[in-house]
Scaffold this motif. Sequence first.
Motif, PDB file in Angstrom:
ATOM      1  N   ILE A  47      80.963  16.606 -52.527  1.00 26.14           N
ATOM      2  CA  ILE A  47      80.907  16.106 -51.152  1.00 26.14           C
ATOM      3  C   ILE A  47      79.448  15.911 -50.766  1.00 26.14           C
ATOM      4  O   ILE A  47      78.626  16.823 -50.904  1.00 26.14           O
ATOM      5  N   VAL A  48      79.116  14.722 -50.291  1.00 28.40           N
ATOM      6  CA  VAL A  48      77.771  14.407 -49.792  1.00 28.40           C
ATOM      7  C   VAL A  48      77.914  13.922 -48.355  1.00 28.40           C
ATOM      8  O   VAL A  48      78.722  13.029 -48.075  1.00 28.40           O
ATOM      9  N   VAL A  49      77.176  14.534 -47.444  1.00 29.95           N
ATOM     10  CA  VAL A  49      77.202  14.110 -46.040  1.00 29.95           C
ATOM     11  C   VAL A  49      76.120  13.056 -45.826  1.00 29.95           C
ATOM     12  O   VAL A  49      74.947  13.262 -46.161  1.00 29.95           O
ATOM     13  N   LEU A  50      76.534  11.919 -45.280  1.00 32.20           N
ATOM     14  CA  LEU A  50      75.624  10.808 -45.005  1.00 32.20           C
ATOM     15  C   LEU A  50      75.362  10.725 -43.504  1.00 32.20           C
ATOM     16  O   LEU A  50      76.266  10.959 -42.694  1.00 32.20           O
ATOM     17  N   ALA A  51      74.155  10.407 -43.144  1.00 33.22           N
ATOM     18  CA  ALA A  51      73.782  10.225 -41.736  1.00 33.22           C
ATOM     19  C   ALA A  51      72.916   8.975 -41.616  1.00 33.22           C
ATOM     20  O   ALA A  51      72.095   8.695 -42.491  1.00 33.22           O
ATOM     21  N   PHE A  52      73.125   8.229 -40.549  1.00 36.50           N
ATOM     22  CA  PHE A  52      72.265   7.065 -40.319  1.00 36.50           C
ATOM     23  C   PHE A  52      72.219   6.773 -38.823  1.00 36.50           C
ATOM     24  O   PHE A  52      73.115   7.150 -38.052  1.00 36.50           O
ATOM     25  N   HIS A  53      71.155   6.088 -38.440  1.00 39.54           N
ATOM     26  CA  HIS A  53      70.970   5.697 -37.043  1.00 39.54           C
ATOM     27  C   HIS A  53      71.163   4.195 -36.956  1.00 39.54           C
ATOM     28  O   HIS A  53      70.480   3.421 -37.658  1.00 39.54           O
ATOM     29  N   PRO A  54      72.086   3.736 -36.113  1.00 40.16           N
ATOM     30  CA  PRO A  54      72.419   2.315 -36.105  1.00 40.16           C
ATOM     31  C   PRO A  54      71.305   1.410 -35.574  1.00 40.16           C
ATOM     32  O   PRO A  54      71.261   0.225 -35.924  1.00 40.16           O
ATOM     33  N   THR A  55      70.392   1.938 -34.776  1.00 40.09           N
ATOM     34  CA  THR A  55      69.347   1.086 -34.189  1.00 40.09           C
ATOM     35  C   THR A  55      67.961   1.359 -34.757  1.00 40.09           C
ATOM     36  O   THR A  55      67.114   0.477 -34.780  1.00 40.09           O
ATOM     37  N   GLU A  56      67.707   2.573 -35.218  1.00 41.87           N
ATOM     38  CA  GLU A  56      66.388   2.907 -35.763  1.00 41.87           C
ATOM     39  C   GLU A  56      66.271   2.625 -37.252  1.00 41.87           C
ATOM     40  O   GLU A  56      65.215   2.835 -37.850  1.00 41.87           O
ATOM     41  N   ASN A  57      67.373   2.200 -37.836  1.00 44.28           N
ATOM     42  CA  ASN A  57      67.366   1.725 -39.222  1.00 44.28           C
ATOM     43  C   ASN A  57      66.878   2.786 -40.212  1.00 44.28           C
ATOM     44  O   ASN A  57      66.013   2.538 -41.041  1.00 44.28           O
ATOM     45  N   TRP A  58      67.440   3.992 -40.132  1.00 46.23           N
ATOM     46  CA  TRP A  58      67.161   5.010 -41.127  1.00 46.23           C
ATOM     47  C   TRP A  58      68.462   5.695 -41.541  1.00 46.23           C
ATOM     48  O   TRP A  58      69.456   5.682 -40.822  1.00 46.23           O
ATOM     49  N   SER A  60      70.046   9.087 -44.337  1.00 50.75           N
ATOM     50  CA  SER A  60      69.739  10.224 -45.204  1.00 50.75           C
ATOM     51  C   SER A  60      71.034  10.745 -45.816  1.00 50.75           C
ATOM     52  O   SER A  60      72.129  10.441 -45.341  1.00 50.75           O
ATOM     53  N   ALA A  61      70.879  11.525 -46.877  1.00 50.52           N
ATOM     54  CA  ALA A  61      72.036  12.099 -47.566  1.00 50.52           C
ATOM     55  C   ALA A  61      71.748  13.567 -47.873  1.00 50.52           C
ATOM     56  O   ALA A  61      70.622  13.933 -48.210  1.00 50.52           O
ATOM     57  N   SER A  62      72.789  14.393 -47.745  1.00 51.70           N
ATOM     58  CA  SER A  62      72.638  15.814 -48.019  1.00 51.70           C
ATOM     59  C   SER A  62      72.662  16.085 -49.516  1.00 51.70           C
ATOM     60  O   SER A  62      72.998  15.218 -50.326  1.00 51.70           O
ATOM     61  N   THR A  63      72.306  17.295 -49.877  1.00 54.40           N
ATOM     62  CA  THR A  63      72.484  17.737 -51.260  1.00 54.40           C
ATOM     63  C   THR A  63      73.976  17.807 -51.556  1.00 54.40           C
ATOM     64  O   THR A  63      74.756  18.279 -50.716  1.00 54.40           O
ATOM     65  N   PRO A  64      74.418  17.347 -52.709  1.00 56.81           N
ATOM     66  CA  PRO A  64      75.856  17.382 -53.012  1.00 56.81           C
ATOM     67  C   PRO A  64      76.408  18.814 -52.967  1.00 56.81           C
ATOM     68  O   PRO A  64      75.769  19.760 -53.432  1.00 56.81           O
ATOM     69  N   LEU A  65      77.559  18.942 -52.403  1.00 53.60           N
ATOM     70  CA  LEU A  65      78.273  20.224 -52.337  1.00 53.60           C
ATOM     71  C   LEU A  65      79.446  20.163 -53.300  1.00 53.60           C
ATOM     72  O   LEU A  65      80.259  19.243 -53.239  1.00 53.60           O
ATOM     73  N   ARG A  66      79.502  21.153 -54.190  1.00 52.85           N
ATOM     74  CA  ARG A  66      80.605  21.193 -55.150  1.00 52.85           C
ATOM     75  C   ARG A  66      81.710  22.087 -54.601  1.00 52.85           C
ATOM     76  O   ARG A  66      81.461  23.231 -54.198  1.00 52.85           O
ATOM     77  N   VAL A  67      82.918  21.552 -54.594  1.00 51.03           N
ATOM     78  CA  VAL A  67      84.079  22.278 -54.063  1.00 51.03           C
ATOM     79  C   VAL A  67      85.153  22.321 -55.147  1.00 51.03           C
ATOM     80  O   VAL A  67      85.544  21.281 -55.681  1.00 51.03           O
ATOM     81  N   ILE A  68      85.609  23.531 -55.471  1.00 49.53           N
ATOM     82  CA  ILE A  68      86.698  23.710 -56.438  1.00 49.53           C
ATOM     83  C   ILE A  68      87.918  24.202 -55.678  1.00 49.53           C
ATOM     84  O   ILE A  68      87.883  25.263 -55.041  1.00 49.53           O
ATOM     85  N   THR A  69      88.976  23.440 -55.708  1.00 42.31           N
ATOM     86  CA  THR A  69      90.189  23.820 -54.984  1.00 42.31           C
ATOM     87  C   THR A  69      91.025  24.793 -55.811  1.00 42.31           C
ATOM     88  O   THR A  69      90.967  24.812 -57.040  1.00 42.31           O
ATOM     89  N   PHE A  70      91.800  25.621 -55.104  1.00 38.81           N
ATOM     90  CA  PHE A  70      92.671  26.577 -55.777  1.00 38.81           C
ATOM     91  C   PHE A  70      93.849  25.860 -56.426  1.00 38.81           C
ATOM     92  O   PHE A  70      94.258  24.779 -56.010  1.00 38.81           O
TER      93      PHE A  70
END
Length: 220
Positions: A47-58, A60-70
């Motif tokens: 899972i990677v969380v993405l963030a962006f600003h629609p008007t300031e044109n920037w 970023s992406a988080s460090t990938p999170l590894r998730v193992i389901t039961f």
Amino acid sequence: ASDKVRYQALINMLDFYPPTPLTKEDFPGHSLTLTINSFREGSSNSIVVLAFHPTENWSSASTPLRVITFQAPLAPKLLSAGNTSVELQWRAPSDNSTRAFWVELREHVKNSNWFQPQTDCKNGPVTICKLFGILPNRQYFAHIKVLYRTEAEGVSPSLPFRTTAGVPGKPGVPQVWHNGKKIVWQQAEDNGGNITFYILESRQVRMKRVLENETGAGPR
């Protein structure tokens, strides 16, 4: 402004969730929290969380999170069925993710509820459970409910089975009422045998009275 920043999660480098990026105000409770239900059981996910600003044109992406389901609990298997008890076999998830488990039953009738029967389980490579106190000649469903280490619960697929019919009990002793015009008796416990009729048998008993005249010699 931070209130215009939009967020989105990239799942396994393939899918975006939610499909449309949301601001913090758009999330439930205005909290940056996501509930994702599309993972397969017993799988490793990124899972990677993405963030962006629609008007300031920037962006970023988080460090990938590894998730193992039961692993999801497997359905139980039927070993044997009696009239008031059954024996089931169940194999626990191999990832040792569960803390506890229990068996639940539901009778195959309208508006019936799941309940916990009396059980006697023996652990091993597979778990063998004997269930008591159920009714004869009835259709049931059985499933396994587990408690994971995270306190979340999981439910296995259901197993259908039917108990056997028991041996009917004995009817009560017939009683004669109304000067012999009516004969009544207490019904027998059918134990799931579905007693459909009774046969009343009678026989005539002849009483033979023997009169014996005893003659003996008088006193001499």
